[in-house]
Scaffold this motif. Structure first.
Motif, PDB file in Angstrom:
ATOM      1  N   THR A   2       1.200  -1.456   0.157  1.00  0.00           N
ATOM      2  CA  THR A   2      -0.265  -0.027   0.398  1.00  0.00           C
ATOM      3  C   THR A   2       0.949   1.566  -0.163  1.00  0.00           C
ATOM      4  N   SER A   3       0.791   1.922  -0.952  1.00  0.00           N
ATOM      5  CA  SER A   3       1.127   3.668  -0.630  1.00  0.00           C
ATOM      6  C   SER A   3       0.913   4.616  -0.355  1.00  0.00           C
ATOM      7  N   ASP A   4       1.651   5.106   0.640  1.00  0.00           N
ATOM      8  CA  ASP A   4       1.447   6.398   1.338  1.00  0.00           C
ATOM      9  C   ASP A   4       1.476   7.809   0.577  1.00  0.00           C
ATOM     10  N   PHE A   5       1.913   7.315  -0.350  1.00  0.00           N
ATOM     11  CA  PHE A   5       2.242   8.810  -1.575  1.00  0.00           C
ATOM     12  C   PHE A   5       1.524   8.700  -2.987  1.00  0.00           C
ATOM     13  N   THR A   6       1.485   9.386  -3.624  1.00  0.00           N
ATOM     14  CA  THR A   6       0.946  10.268  -4.711  1.00  0.00           C
ATOM     15  C   THR A   6       2.143   9.818  -6.382  1.00  0.00           C
ATOM     16  N   VAL A   7       2.316   9.877  -6.851  1.00  0.00           N
ATOM     17  CA  VAL A   7       3.510  10.275  -8.301  1.00  0.00           C
ATOM     18  C   VAL A   7       2.490  11.473  -9.333  1.00  0.00           C
ATOM     19  N   ARG A   8       2.510  12.342  -9.168  1.00  0.00           N
ATOM     20  CA  ARG A   8       2.083  12.293 -10.725  1.00  0.00           C
ATOM     21  C   ARG A   8       2.892  13.836 -11.068  1.00  0.00           C
ATOM     22  N   PRO A   9       2.898  13.803 -12.361  1.00  0.00           N
ATOM     23  CA  PRO A   9       3.740  15.266 -13.279  1.00  0.00           C
ATOM     24  C   PRO A   9       3.935  16.496 -12.177  1.00  0.00           C
ATOM     25  N   ALA A  10       4.936  16.484 -12.927  1.00  0.00           N
ATOM     26  CA  ALA A  10       6.005  17.874 -11.786  1.00  0.00           C
ATOM     27  C   ALA A  10       4.889  19.016 -12.420  1.00  0.00           C
ATOM     28  N   ARG A  11       4.873  20.458 -11.887  1.00  0.00           N
ATOM     29  CA  ARG A  11       3.911  21.416 -13.067  1.00  0.00           C
ATOM     30  C   ARG A  11       5.313  23.163 -12.558  1.00  0.00           C
ATOM     31  N   PRO A  12       5.328  23.747 -13.199  1.00  0.00           N
ATOM     32  CA  PRO A  12       6.047  24.859 -12.712  1.00  0.00           C
ATOM     33  C   PRO A  12       6.147  25.094 -11.491  1.00  0.00           C
ATOM     34  N   GLU A  45      15.795  26.781  -9.237  1.00  0.00           N
ATOM     35  CA  GLU A  45      14.209  27.312  -9.594  1.00  0.00           C
ATOM     36  C   GLU A  45      13.946  27.779 -10.201  1.00  0.00           C
ATOM     37  N   ARG A  46      14.724  28.758 -10.717  1.00  0.00           N
ATOM     38  CA  ARG A  46      13.846  29.653 -12.130  1.00  0.00           C
ATOM     39  C   ARG A  46      14.400  28.388 -13.515  1.00  0.00           C
ATOM     40  N   TRP A  47      15.323  27.904 -14.077  1.00  0.00           N
ATOM     41  CA  TRP A  47      15.616  27.347 -14.449  1.00  0.00           C
ATOM     42  C   TRP A  47      14.904  25.531 -14.875  1.00  0.00           C
ATOM     43  N   ILE A  48      13.820  25.479 -13.766  1.00  0.00           N
ATOM     44  CA  ILE A  48      13.510  23.674 -13.621  1.00  0.00           C
ATOM     45  C   ILE A  48      12.056  24.679 -13.863  1.00  0.00           C
ATOM     46  N   ARG A  49      11.829  25.734 -13.361  1.00  0.00           N
ATOM     47  CA  ARG A  49      10.158  26.527 -13.382  1.00  0.00           C
ATOM     48  C   ARG A  49      10.222  26.881 -14.993  1.00  0.00           C
ATOM     49  N   GLU A  50      10.882  27.461 -16.038  1.00  0.00           N
ATOM     50  CA  GLU A  50      11.319  27.993 -17.162  1.00  0.00           C
ATOM     51  C   GLU A  50      10.902  26.366 -18.630  1.00  0.00           C
ATOM     52  N   ARG A  51      12.322  25.285 -17.869  1.00  0.00           N
ATOM     53  CA  ARG A  51      11.734  24.388 -18.938  1.00  0.00           C
ATOM     54  C   ARG A  51      10.778  23.209 -18.597  1.00  0.00           C
ATOM     55  N   LEU A  52       9.795  23.631 -16.861  1.00  0.00           N
ATOM     56  CA  LEU A  52       8.434  22.465 -16.988  1.00  0.00           C
ATOM     57  C   LEU A  52       7.948  23.208 -17.828  1.00  0.00           C
ATOM     58  N   GLY A  53       7.846  25.472 -17.364  1.00  0.00           N
ATOM     59  CA  GLY A  53       6.719  25.146 -18.236  1.00  0.00           C
ATOM     60  C   GLY A  53       6.301  25.418 -19.584  1.00  0.00           C
ATOM     61  N   ASP A  54       7.897  25.499 -20.627  1.00  0.00           N
ATOM     62  CA  ASP A  54       7.994  25.484 -21.781  1.00  0.00           C
ATOM     63  C   ASP A  54       7.703  23.933 -22.105  1.00  0.00           C
ATOM     64  N   GLY A  55       7.886  22.898 -21.498  1.00  0.00           N
ATOM     65  CA  GLY A  55       7.689  21.967 -22.072  1.00  0.00           C
ATOM     66  C   GLY A  55       9.315  20.860 -22.790  1.00  0.00           C
ATOM     67  N   ARG A  56      10.470  21.771 -22.031  1.00  0.00           N
ATOM     68  CA  ARG A  56      11.190  21.033 -23.239  1.00  0.00           C
ATOM     69  C   ARG A  56      11.876  20.189 -22.179  1.00  0.00           C
ATOM     70  N   TRP A  57      11.952  19.738 -21.053  1.00  0.00           N
ATOM     71  CA  TRP A  57      11.452  19.071 -19.874  1.00  0.00           C
ATOM     72  C   TRP A  57      10.439  18.838 -19.051  1.00  0.00           C
ATOM     73  N   LEU A  58       9.818  17.473 -18.384  1.00  0.00           N
ATOM     74  CA  LEU A  58       9.817  16.416 -17.918  1.00  0.00           C
ATOM     75  C   LEU A  58       9.714  16.574 -17.027  1.00  0.00           C
ATOM     76  N   ALA A  59       8.753  15.882 -15.817  1.00  0.00           N
ATOM     77  CA  ALA A  59       9.253  15.449 -14.109  1.00  0.00           C
ATOM     78  C   ALA A  59       8.393  14.938 -13.804  1.00  0.00           C
ATOM     79  N   TRP A  60       8.767  14.140 -13.110  1.00  0.00           N
ATOM     80  CA  TRP A  60       7.402  13.481 -12.089  1.00  0.00           C
ATOM     81  C   TRP A  60       8.100  13.836 -10.952  1.00  0.00           C
ATOM     82  N   VAL A  61       6.725  13.529  -9.686  1.00  0.00           N
ATOM     83  CA  VAL A  61       7.418  14.072  -8.541  1.00  0.00           C
ATOM     84  C   VAL A  61       6.456  12.400  -7.939  1.00  0.00           C
ATOM     85  N   ALA A  62       6.881  12.649  -6.358  1.00  0.00           N
ATOM     86  CA  ALA A  62       5.984  11.571  -5.323  1.00  0.00           C
ATOM     87  C   ALA A  62       5.588  12.950  -4.313  1.00  0.00           C
TER      88      ALA A  62
END
Length: 157
Positions: A2-12, A45-62
């Motif tokens: 049983t997992s007590d976490f969720t996985v979802r796509p990261a957002r900016p 933070e700026r680097w990640i926000r820009e790349r997730l925002g424009d789709g150059r990079w994707l990420a998933w978070v727990a």
């Protein structure tokens, strides 16, 4: 399990938390006595926000209890069109981190599974990674195999 976490796509909007986790991740490489960072986490933070925002990079978070406890990033790599084979993208998997209390509890496997599911659906041909000694067993359990094709050239620095 049983997992007590969720996985979802990261957002900016996750960029600040992702940058803080990135700094923790890299400081673990300096077991016991990490040096003072040369750069502030706001740069990441700026680097990640820009790349997730424009789709150059994707990420998933727990996420557990509203807090991020792990992440994995994907850089899609386009391939040149050619007349005889498909030019499906490949994916570079990187910046894979799970907080110490969440390790060996299925969090990392769930993150990798979400990334692989996306890549299969999106038509990626291959995923590549340069695993650490600690992460290599997880990548192998997730189906990643050593490549006889990939070559690397270090350019110094």
């Amino acid at each position: 399990m049983t997992s007590d976490f969720t996985v979802r796509p990261a957002r900016p909007s996750d960029a600040r938390s992702l940058a803080a986790l990135r700094w923790r991740f890299k400081q673990e490489d300096h077991a016991g006595r990490p040096p003072e960072p040369d750069r502030p986490p706001e740069e990441a933070e700026r680097w990640i926000r820009e790349r997730l925002g424009d789709g150059r990079w994707l990420a998933w978070v727990a996420e557990r209890g509203g807090e991020l406890c792990g992440h994995v990033f994907l850089c899609p790599v386009e391939r040149m069109p050619e007349p005889y084979e498909d030019n499906a993208p490949i994916g570079y998997v990187t910046n894979f981190y799970v907080t110490p209390p969440r390790r060996n509890r299925g969090t990392g496997a769930a993150l990798l599974e979400a990334l692989k599911r996306h890549c299969r659906t999106a038509g990626f041909e291959t995923l590549i990674v340069w695993p650490s000694e600690r992460s290599d067993p997880l990548y192998r359990r997730s189906g990643f195999l050593p490549s006889e094709e990939l070559r690397e050239l270090s350019l110094g620095s």
